[in-house]
Enzyme design. Structure first.
Site, PDB file in Angstrom:
ATOM      1  N   GLY A  79       2.595   2.416  -2.500  1.00  0.00           N
ATOM      2  CA  GLY A  79       2.634   3.026  -3.823  1.00  0.00           C
ATOM      3  C   GLY A  79       3.720   2.499  -4.731  1.00  0.00           C
ATOM      4  O   GLY A  79       4.170   3.203  -5.638  1.00  0.00           O
ATOM      5  N   LYS A  80       4.115   1.231  -4.533  1.00  0.00           N
ATOM      6  CA  LYS A  80       5.155   0.648  -5.382  1.00  0.00           C
ATOM      7  C   LYS A  80       4.741   0.649  -6.848  1.00  0.00           C
ATOM      8  O   LYS A  80       5.508   1.018  -7.729  1.00  0.00           O
ATOM      9  CB  LYS A  80       5.459  -0.788  -4.943  1.00  0.00           C
ATOM     10  CG  LYS A  80       6.031  -0.918  -3.563  1.00  0.00           C
ATOM     11  CD  LYS A  80       6.367  -2.356  -3.230  1.00  0.00           C
ATOM     12  CE  LYS A  80       5.151  -3.258  -3.247  1.00  0.00           C
ATOM     13  NZ  LYS A  80       4.188  -2.930  -2.187  1.00  0.00           N
ATOM     14  N   THR A  81       3.506   0.191  -7.114  1.00  0.00           N
ATOM     15  CA  THR A  81       3.062   0.089  -8.500  1.00  0.00           C
ATOM     16  C   THR A  81       2.986   1.471  -9.142  1.00  0.00           C
ATOM     17  O   THR A  81       3.429   1.666 -10.280  1.00  0.00           O
ATOM     18  CB  THR A  81       1.695  -0.609  -8.574  1.00  0.00           C
ATOM     19  OG1 THR A  81       1.818  -1.924  -8.018  1.00  0.00           O
ATOM     20  CG2 THR A  81       1.211  -0.721 -10.011  1.00  0.00           C
ATOM     21  N   SER A  82       2.433   2.449  -8.422  1.00  0.00           N
ATOM     22  CA  SER A  82       2.316   3.802  -8.972  1.00  0.00           C
ATOM     23  C   SER A  82       3.692   4.380  -9.294  1.00  0.00           C
ATOM     24  O   SER A  82       3.907   4.940 -10.378  1.00  0.00           O
ATOM     25  CB  SER A  82       1.582   4.711  -7.981  1.00  0.00           C
ATOM     26  OG  SER A  82       0.273   4.255  -7.754  1.00  0.00           O
ATOM     27  N   THR A 124      -7.931   0.957  -6.161  1.00  0.00           N
ATOM     28  CA  THR A 124      -7.255  -0.334  -6.085  1.00  0.00           C
ATOM     29  C   THR A 124      -7.635  -1.135  -4.837  1.00  0.00           C
ATOM     30  O   THR A 124      -7.958  -2.318  -4.949  1.00  0.00           O
ATOM     31  CB  THR A 124      -5.731  -0.140  -6.172  1.00  0.00           C
ATOM     32  OG1 THR A 124      -5.424   0.459  -7.431  1.00  0.00           O
ATOM     33  CG2 THR A 124      -5.019  -1.468  -6.066  1.00  0.00           C
ATOM     34  N   GLY A 137       0.776  -1.231   0.000  1.00  0.00           N
ATOM     35  CA  GLY A 137       0.000   0.000   0.000  1.00  0.00           C
ATOM     36  C   GLY A 137       0.806   1.279   0.000  1.00  0.00           C
ATOM     37  O   GLY A 137       0.242   2.368   0.111  1.00  0.00           O
ATOM     38  N   ASP A 178       3.848  -9.678  -8.255  1.00  0.00           N
ATOM     39  CA  ASP A 178       2.948  -9.673  -7.099  1.00  0.00           C
ATOM     40  C   ASP A 178       1.754 -10.578  -7.372  1.00  0.00           C
ATOM     41  O   ASP A 178       1.074 -10.412  -8.379  1.00  0.00           O
ATOM     42  CB  ASP A 178       2.459  -8.244  -6.853  1.00  0.00           C
ATOM     43  CG  ASP A 178       1.759  -8.075  -5.516  1.00  0.00           C
ATOM     44  OD1 ASP A 178       1.247  -9.074  -4.990  1.00  0.00           O
ATOM     45  OD2 ASP A 178       1.729  -6.946  -5.005  1.00  0.00           O
TER      46      ASP A 178
END
Length: 578
Positions: A20-23, A497, A18, A45
């Site tokens: 913000g790795k993907t962002s 998300t 949560g 993931d």
């Protein structure tokens, strides 16, 4: 927006769920692509939302998102099915059917999913020819506990293969792994090469997230991965006199002023709080070039707000005992919610065990003082592996001849043993709900569902290695499926998300014949009463997701973003009273 200063071909974005790795990985990839580089973003993931952030359906092969920008998802379940067939398929029609069924059983556990996903990951990192068309390969990795396992598996399996030239393995024929030995060695070399690989530790400007990032930094350094970068995501600086805005700004500044020493020595970037999130290419571009907030964005939405936690706790307490499980995407606040529920039940006079199956557990940071009626525990993988190994050797190895016992010991040195050992501990913990309340702060969604869905596979594994099954394991699934014994609480945030992930979680639970008891929307700015212009823009963003949860859930509780952090008795009581 300040992004990590990219110097290497491979980048890993890792951190607590949560944060913000993907962002950030997608924003970094987009910036590089628009600067003329060819970039591949890869998600490892199990609960990936890379498709959603990039607005592009993805598969196991690179898909073009924009000129110069490609992405793919390593689907662990699909990878496991392919891996299983690759190992078993050559023996079909050669070995007896009973032998084939035995091999398939050995490949049916959760560990196979982990290894299969790693195999796909290792090929991308350890075989440069697979990614020769790209200037940069960005790995959007799973939450911290899973990522650390993923990164340590090369060393674990290399050591296992070095010391086990033959014999049994919980993954079946050892030759299937031995063929990958050179690939694993190449993967380890790439991970540890500072000229080739950078690990970006992503954290929110919050004390717990920074502590988790420090733990990750230290463990990676011990593995020889020392080229690290700290990316602090979502830094908020108040621009008004609003009380909530001031508290958030002070909390972020305080956390940044007390960054752990090891982290503080790393190169660092800070990205600002983005009111409308970073899902979709337009949002990513807007975040890279922020613009002023339109005044109309401050209008308060018209949405009915659910009640808080107190009425929900009344319903939970009425049963007098049982299991309460908080579940959801990493970073939504499951630990704080679980601690608040456990503390409230204990203060009502009930005996309560608060524990976790999360590899990245931090209950001790959330509830720091002793409380009457409340015990705090943790399922510790290392301790459970030692207990399981001793138990198996005592029960199944006592009457074996030296060769057979040696084969059993080899099997127990395999990394898969951890999954089996943790599963047994989970079953024992659930059993305690017969006489008290057990509040389980569970691991992130993919791990938790895997744990429960693996019951039958572990049943077979127990029979294979021990010849019997503990009653706690036998009763686990019936207890989890009994709505009078187990209450599952899905925790989410009022964001795209987390709500979509929670919706998938509810569908998975229902397929497993488990009906969620309630949903909890945590850290709601809409419920906080803020009138800060920037935070008010996030308020407007929350409203449709609050409505969506109301459509999905049997019961809903809403917890506001609180000026006092939910740490310690006073902070947790504040969550319940809000």
């Amino acid at each position: 927006m300040a992004l990590p200063d990219v110097r290497t071909r491979y980048l890993f974005f890792t951190g607590k769920g949560g944060v913000g790795k993907t962002s950030l990985s997608c924003a970094t990839g987009l910036a590089l692509a628009e600067a003329g580089q060819r970039v591949l973003i890869v998600s490892t993931d199990p609960a990936s939302n890379l498709d959603e952030v990039l607005e592009t359906p993805l598969g196991a092969t690179p898909t073009q998102v924009l000129p110069g920008l490609f992405a793919l998802n390593i689907d662990p379940e699909a990878a496991a099915a392919a891996y299983r067939e690759r190992m078993v398929g050559p023996y079909r029609g050669i070995l007896p059917d009973a032998a084939i069924r035995s091999m398939e059983e050995q490949f049916s556990g959760g560990c196979t999913v982990e290894i299969a996903a790693f195999d796909a990951f290792a090929e991308l990192l350890g075989l440069p020819a697979r990614t020769v068309d790209f200037d940069h390969v960005i790995f959007d990795t799973a939450p911290t506990g899973h990522t650390l396992r993923l990164l340590t598996l090369p060393s674990a399996w290399s050591e296992f293969l070095d010391t086990n030239a033959g014999g049994a393995s919980c993954l079946g024929p050892l030759s299937g792994l031995d063929k990958q030995k050179d690939l694993y060695a190449a993967t380890v070399a790439e991970l540890a090469d500072p000229a080739r690989t950078t690990v970006v530790l992503v954290a929110r400007p919050e004390a717990a997230a920074l502590r988790e990032a420090e733990r990750t930094r230290a463990e990676l350094a011990e593995l020889g991965v020392r080229n690290q970068w700290l990316a602090v995501n979502g830094v908020f600086v108040a621009g008004s006199g609003d009380a909530i805005a001031g508290a958030m700004s002070d909390r972020h500044a305080g956390a940044l002023a007390h960054i752990p020493v090891g982290l503080n020595e790393l190169p660092r970037s800070e990205t600002p709080f983005v009111a409308r999130g970073m899902v979709g290419l337009a949002a990513l571009r807007a975040a890279l070039q922020p613009v002023g907030m339109a005044p109309e964005a401050c209008a308060m939405p018209d949405v009915a707000l659910p009640a808080g936690l107190a009425p929900l706790i009344d319903q939970l307490a009425a049963t007098g005992h049982g299991v309460v499980m908080t579940m959801g995407k990493g970073g939504v606040g499951k630990t704080s919610v679980a601690a608040a529920l456990a503390l409230s039940l204990a203060r009502r006079g009930h005996k309560v065990l608060l524990t976790t199956t999360d590899p990245a557990a931090h209950l001790s940071w959330t509830l720091e003082q002793a409380e009457p009626n409340l015990r705090i525990g943790r399922i510790d993988p290392a301790a459970e592996v030692a207990r399981h190994r001793d138990d198996v050797l005592a029960r199944a190895g006592a009457d074996l001849d030296p060769n057979a016992r040696a084969m059993l010991e080899e099997d127990l040195r395999s990394p898969c043993t951890e999954e089996i050992a943790v599963f047994h501990a989970f079953a024992r913990t659930v059993e305690e709900g017969r006489d008290a309340f057990v509040v389980l702060d569970t691991a992130p969604t993919g791990h938790t569902i895997l744990l429960m869905d693996s019951a039958e596979a572990y049943h077979r594994e127990v029979l294979r290695t021990r010849g019997d099954m503990p009653e706690a394991v036998r009763q686990l699934l019936p207890r989890l499926r009994d709505p009078d014994f187990t209450r599952v609480l899905i925790v989410t945030l009022a964001e795209a998300t987390p709500v979509h992930e929670a919706e998938r979680l509810q569908a998975d639970l229902r397929r497993a014949q488990i009906e969620p008891f309630a949903w909890i929307i945590n850290q709601s700015l809409l419920a906080s009463g803020t009138v800060d212009p920037v935070l008010a823009a996030r308020v407007g963003y929350e409203a449709p997701f609050i409505r969506r949860v109301g459509e999905l859930a049997m019961r809903v509780a809403l917890v506001p973003w609180l000026a006092e952090a939910p740490v310690g008795g006073a902070g947790l009581v504040g969550m319940v009273k809000a």
